[in-house]
Write a protein that holds these residues in place. Structure first.
Motif, PDB file in Angstrom:
ATOM      1  N   PHE A 100       0.822  -1.211   0.000  1.00  0.00           N
ATOM      2  CA  PHE A 100       0.000   0.000   0.000  1.00  0.00           C
ATOM      3  C   PHE A 100       0.858   1.264   0.000  1.00  0.00           C
ATOM      4  N   TYR A 101       2.023   1.168   0.621  1.00  0.00           N
ATOM      5  CA  TYR A 101       2.987   2.267   0.546  1.00  0.00           C
ATOM      6  C   TYR A 101       3.367   2.507  -0.906  1.00  0.00           C
ATOM      7  N   HIS A 102       3.705   1.411  -1.588  1.00  0.00           N
ATOM      8  CA  HIS A 102       4.136   1.478  -2.983  1.00  0.00           C
ATOM      9  C   HIS A 102       3.034   2.035  -3.880  1.00  0.00           C
ATOM     10  N   LEU A 103       1.807   1.536  -3.691  1.00  0.00           N
ATOM     11  CA  LEU A 103       0.694   2.001  -4.529  1.00  0.00           C
ATOM     12  C   LEU A 103       0.438   3.492  -4.317  1.00  0.00           C
ATOM     13  N   THR A 104       0.516   3.936  -3.071  1.00  0.00           N
ATOM     14  CA  THR A 104       0.301   5.357  -2.801  1.00  0.00           C
ATOM     15  C   THR A 104       1.398   6.196  -3.439  1.00  0.00           C
ATOM     16  N   GLU A 105       2.635   5.676  -3.380  1.00  0.00           N
ATOM     17  CA  GLU A 105       3.752   6.381  -3.997  1.00  0.00           C
ATOM     18  C   GLU A 105       3.516   6.565  -5.497  1.00  0.00           C
ATOM     19  N   ILE A 106       2.997   5.528  -6.140  1.00  0.00           N
ATOM     20  CA  ILE A 106       2.722   5.617  -7.576  1.00  0.00           C
ATOM     21  C   ILE A 106       1.721   6.737  -7.838  1.00  0.00           C
ATOM     22  N   VAL A 107       0.673   6.747  -7.036  1.00  0.00           N
ATOM     23  CA  VAL A 107      -0.365   7.757  -7.232  1.00  0.00           C
ATOM     24  C   VAL A 107       0.217   9.156  -7.029  1.00  0.00           C
ATOM     25  N   LEU A 108       1.057   9.315  -5.996  1.00  0.00           N
ATOM     26  CA  LEU A 108       1.582  10.638  -5.674  1.00  0.00           C
ATOM     27  C   LEU A 108       2.637  11.103  -6.675  1.00  0.00           C
ATOM     28  N   THR A 109       3.506  10.172  -7.130  1.00  0.00           N
ATOM     29  CA  THR A 109       4.602  10.581  -8.016  1.00  0.00           C
ATOM     30  C   THR A 109       4.243  10.420  -9.484  1.00  0.00           C
ATOM     31  N   LYS A 110       3.133   9.760  -9.747  1.00  0.00           N
ATOM     32  CA  LYS A 110       2.707   9.468 -11.126  1.00  0.00           C
ATOM     33  C   LYS A 110       3.825   8.777 -11.917  1.00  0.00           C
ATOM     34  N   ASP A 111       4.576   7.923 -11.233  1.00  0.00           N
ATOM     35  CA  ASP A 111       5.672   7.203 -11.878  1.00  0.00           C
ATOM     36  C   ASP A 111       5.158   5.839 -12.337  1.00  0.00           C
ATOM     37  N   PHE A 112       4.825   5.764 -13.608  1.00  0.00           N
ATOM     38  CA  PHE A 112       4.220   4.527 -14.136  1.00  0.00           C
ATOM     39  C   PHE A 112       5.203   3.719 -14.977  1.00  0.00           C
ATOM     40  N   ASP A 113       6.519   3.955 -14.769  1.00  0.00           N
ATOM     41  CA  ASP A 113       7.530   3.280 -15.578  1.00  0.00           C
ATOM     42  C   ASP A 113       7.393   1.762 -15.585  1.00  0.00           C
ATOM     43  N   LEU A 114       6.909   1.196 -14.478  1.00  0.00           N
ATOM     44  CA  LEU A 114       6.850  -0.264 -14.372  1.00  0.00           C
ATOM     45  C   LEU A 114       5.547  -0.843 -14.923  1.00  0.00           C
ATOM     46  N   PHE A 115       4.616   0.037 -15.325  1.00  0.00           N
ATOM     47  CA  PHE A 115       3.340  -0.485 -15.824  1.00  0.00           C
ATOM     48  C   PHE A 115       3.481  -0.965 -17.265  1.00  0.00           C
ATOM     49  N   PRO A 116       2.879  -2.098 -17.585  1.00  0.00           N
ATOM     50  CA  PRO A 116       2.991  -2.643 -18.938  1.00  0.00           C
ATOM     51  C   PRO A 116       2.462  -1.655 -19.982  1.00  0.00           C
ATOM     52  N   LYS A 117       3.093  -1.704 -21.165  1.00  0.00           N
ATOM     53  CA  LYS A 117       2.652  -0.869 -22.276  1.00  0.00           C
ATOM     54  C   LYS A 117       2.193  -1.761 -23.414  1.00  0.00           C
ATOM     55  N   LYS A 118       1.507  -1.158 -24.355  1.00  0.00           N
ATOM     56  CA  LYS A 118       1.054  -1.936 -25.515  1.00  0.00           C
ATOM     57  C   LYS A 118       2.271  -2.477 -26.268  1.00  0.00           C
ATOM     58  N   GLY A 119       2.198  -3.723 -26.689  1.00  0.00           N
ATOM     59  CA  GLY A 119       3.296  -4.302 -27.457  1.00  0.00           C
ATOM     60  C   GLY A 119       4.397  -4.903 -26.597  1.00  0.00           C
ATOM     61  N   ASP A 120       4.208  -4.879 -25.265  1.00  0.00           N
ATOM     62  CA  ASP A 120       5.244  -5.410 -24.377  1.00  0.00           C
ATOM     63  C   ASP A 120       5.497  -6.896 -24.589  1.00  0.00           C
ATOM     64  N   LEU A 121       4.429  -7.626 -24.896  1.00  0.00           N
ATOM     65  CA  LEU A 121       4.586  -9.066 -25.047  1.00  0.00           C
ATOM     66  C   LEU A 121       5.521  -9.370 -26.222  1.00  0.00           C
ATOM     67  N   ARG A 122       5.264  -8.693 -27.356  1.00  0.00           N
ATOM     68  CA  ARG A 122       6.087  -8.922 -28.541  1.00  0.00           C
ATOM     69  C   ARG A 122       7.517  -8.474 -28.267  1.00  0.00           C
ATOM     70  N   GLU A 123       7.649  -7.320 -27.595  1.00  0.00           N
ATOM     71  CA  GLU A 123       8.977  -6.788 -27.311  1.00  0.00           C
ATOM     72  C   GLU A 123       9.746  -7.724 -26.381  1.00  0.00           C
ATOM     73  N   ALA A 124       9.028  -8.294 -25.386  1.00  0.00           N
ATOM     74  CA  ALA A 124       9.677  -9.201 -24.444  1.00  0.00           C
ATOM     75  C   ALA A 124      10.234 -10.419 -25.165  1.00  0.00           C
ATOM     76  N   VAL A 125       9.466 -10.922 -26.141  1.00  0.00           N
ATOM     77  CA  VAL A 125       9.928 -12.081 -26.906  1.00  0.00           C
ATOM     78  C   VAL A 125      11.188 -11.719 -27.683  1.00  0.00           C
ATOM     79  N   LYS A 126      11.179 -10.508 -28.268  1.00  0.00           N
ATOM     80  CA  LYS A 126      12.358 -10.054 -29.025  1.00  0.00           C
ATOM     81  C   LYS A 126      13.592  -9.989 -28.139  1.00  0.00           C
TER      82      LYS A 126
END
Ligand code: HEM
Ligand code: HEM
Ligand code: SF4
Ligand code: SF4
Ligand code: SF4
Lengths: 302, 235
Positions: free
Chosen positions: B80-106
């Motif tokens: 919950f600390y981590h989730l609140t930090e995300i909300v406060l800092t708007k740091d979404f670097d770790l959230f999946p993006k479109k095309g991640d599956l294909r990129e991960a395979v590459k």
């Protein structure tokens, strides 16, 4: 000696003193309409009346379709009610005491709360029931039950369908409080069978109140109200339960009858409360950290 | 965000102290939860674990139950600390993006020598996927665990069907989480990924590694540095 009144009892007494009073006064087996919802049932087992005839055990075996064993030596997967007999020295001479033993149907049953598949449940009517179709026979319920009540039958049940996966050993069996009869508004088989009227059945509140009244009248003792944090089976005895338990120990009898038997679940109450507020604490901690960063600048956190 | 290029040291500041603390409190509590959780299944006696030297206590239900509750407190706090930090800092670097599956395979193929690895941002596509997978399982475990805890409080009875579902989900998420953690640890068998390990100890990783593998992130950090007044003289 009367047992101290628990908080729960106090609440229930004040809430339903009238109902309890009338039922207790009659002292008869009162049946309850299960359809009426959350009304819980209970039992009083009056050791001053029980003569050890074993009829209750036989009735239970018949009711559950078990092979008839006139002389059971303990609780087994095919005998849910076992009548123990002990001799106890009292100032007025040696007394034989017979103690019908079965599941106590705890208020907060550790066996159900800790079942890893949640197929052992406390029914709204009160009895604690193991779903025989899905039990894997891990014996955890027996390990956490203060009295080690559930019994393993090997080689049967759901796990056979999972073979060759090594999950399970059989099925755990115990008294189900005759839940089918209770739901039909009838008394359990053992209650009806007792020629001495030693087992009383009714609403839990009425039974608890009756047990204490009866104990007070004979200057006796109640077992099952405090134990495991409260159960719906109340033994009444003229001799102290500590003496009964000591005699059971000497005879190597199972289950024992420890006074104030503990409930595993109550050992984690404090932590449970901490756990339920942990999300809020986490949110506040993050908020606090962010606030500090803002006021002291980014570098302060390095 | 405290991420920046430390030219003199030849490193990049990658993880803040609070991220490091979150990762290790989650990791530690998760290990304890897995161990004590399996202890709550009547398993250790059955499979002879309790006979191993020093592990006799593993079959003690009241004890493993206490361990489970204690570690659950730590995990819940950290998550919950981590989730609140995300909300406060708007740091979404770790959230999946479109095309991640294909990129991960590459990326995986490139690691075994097939094709060229696509440039990555701060995190590799598989890190974002792994985060989402581990994170959602942990979240399910916390939610269902909370219900299991609540129903064990004295005098509380919860609808039996609800408890049954919570327990089945708790158990299923446990299996998936164990697979996720094994995958996460297996990732560090691959040499290139090991360069990330210092991030969770010192908070810093090699500059050369970042320039080569996380070039998108590197460009982002450079841009950030040149636009920010006080960082200009660092470089
Ligand atoms: C990494 C996270 C976790 C894992 C791997 C895990 C795993 C398990 C397993 C395998 C069990 C035994 C089977 C069962 O009863 O379902 C269990 C039980 C339980 N878990 Fe968790 N759990 C985790 C997190 C949590 C959390 C966060 C909570 C509370 C918020 C929690 C509360 C419980 C409770 C109350 C039980 C029942 C205890 C029992 O059956 O003896 N768990 N867990
Ligand atoms: C149960 C234990 C653990 C959990 C639940 C966990 C969880 C995570 C998650 C969700 C991430 C972000 C996504 C990713 O990079 O895959 C992560 C990153 C990472 N973890 Fe773990 N982890 C655990 C144990 C460990 C252990 C034992 C190590 C060390 C060998 C480790 C080293 C790392 C590293 C190096 C990163 C990347 C950090 C970065 O990119 O800056 N983790 N972990
Ligand atoms: S007496 Fe034992 S088996 Fe019966 S409800 Fe209580 S804990 Fe469960
Ligand atoms: S309540 Fe029913 S199952 Fe339980 S001991 Fe009596 S007869 Fe047997
Ligand atoms: S039938 Fe009645 S008297 Fe006979 S053993 Fe059972 S409780 Fe005692």
């Amino acid at each position: 000696m009367a047992q101290p009144i628990s908080r729960r009892e106090f609440l229930k007494r004040s809430a339903s003193a009238v109902a309890a009073g009338t039922a207790a006064a009659s002292g008869l087996a009162t049946t309850v309409q299960a359809a009426s919802g959350a009304k819980r049932v209970g039992m009083v087992i009056d050791l001053t009346l029980c003569d050890g005839c074993n009829e209750c055990s036989l009735a239970c075996q018949r009711k559950n379709g078990h092979p008839i064993n006139p002389n059971p030596q303990g609780l087994t997967p095919e005998n849910y009610l076992y009548v123990q007999s002990v001799s106890i020295d009292t100032p007025s001479g040696t007394q034989e005491v017979h103690i019908p033993r079965k599941c106590m149907h705890c208020d907060d049953p550790a066996c159900a709360g800790l079942c890893p598949f949640s197929i052992n449940t406390k029914t709204p009517e009160g009895p604690v029931v193991i779903n025989e179709d899905y039990c894997l026979g891990g014996q955890k319920c027996k390990a956490v039950c203060p009295w080690g009540i559930p019994q393993l039958k090997k080689g049967v049940g759901f796990y056979k369908k999972l073979e060759p996966l090594p999950f399970g050993a059989g099925v755990m069996y115990k008294c189900d409080g005759c839940i089918d009869l209770v739901r039909a508004g009838e008394a359990p088989a053992c209650v009806t069978a007792c020629p001495q009227g030693a087992i009383k059945f009714g609403s839990q509140e009425a039974m608890r109140a009756y047990a204490h009244e009866r104990a007070a009248a004979i200057s006796g003792y109640v077992y099952g109200d405090q134990e495991a944090g409260g159960t719906s089976t109340y033994y009444v005895s003229a001799v102290p339960f500590a003496a009964i338990d000591a005699a059971l120990a000497v005879q190597g009898e199972q289950p024992r009858m420890p006074v104030n038997a503990e409930n595993v679940l109550h050992g984690v109450n404090g932590m449970a409360q901490a756990l339920l507020i942990a999300p809020v604490a986490g949110i506040f901690a993050a908020g606090f950290a962010a606030h500090k960063k803002l006021t002291k600048g980014d570098e302060a956190n390095e | 965000m405290s991420d920046r290029i430390l030219w003199k040291e030849g490193k990049v500041k990658r993880q803040s102290l609070s991220s490091i603390l979150v990762h290790w409190s989650v990791a530690l509590s998760t290990f304890v939860l897995i161990f004590s959780g399996f202890g709550q299944l009547p398993m250790y006696k059955r499979f002879g674990i309790v006979n191993l030297p020093g592990l006799a206590w593993a079959g003690d239900y009241p004890l493993t139950l206490k361990m489970h509750y204690l570690a659950a407190i730590v995990l819940t706090l950290a998550v919950f600390y981590h989730l609140t930090e995300i909300v406060l800092t708007k740091d979404f670097d770790l959230f999946p993006k479109k095309g991640d599956l294909r990129e991960a395979v590459k990326i995986l193929l490139a690691m075994v020598g097939i094709g060229k690895e696509p440039p990555s941002d701060k995190y590799l596509a598989e890190q974002r996927l792994s985060y989402a997978f581990i994170g959602s399982n942990l979240f399910i475990l916390i939610l269902t665990g909370m219900l299991k805890v609540y129903k064990n409080l004295p005098g509380i009875t919860v609808n039996n069907a609800l408890v049954l579902w919570a327990t089945q989900l708790h158990n299923l998420a446990t299996v998936l989480l164990v697979l996720g953690v094994l995958g996460h640890l297996a990732a560090f068998i691959a040499k290139p990924n090991r360069k990330l390990l210092p991030a969770l100890f010192t908070g810093k990783v090699d500059l050369a590694y970042v320039q080569k593998r996380h070039s998108l992130w590197f460009k982002r950090l450079e841009r950030q540095a040149s636009s920010s007044q006080d960082s200009r003289h660092i470089g």
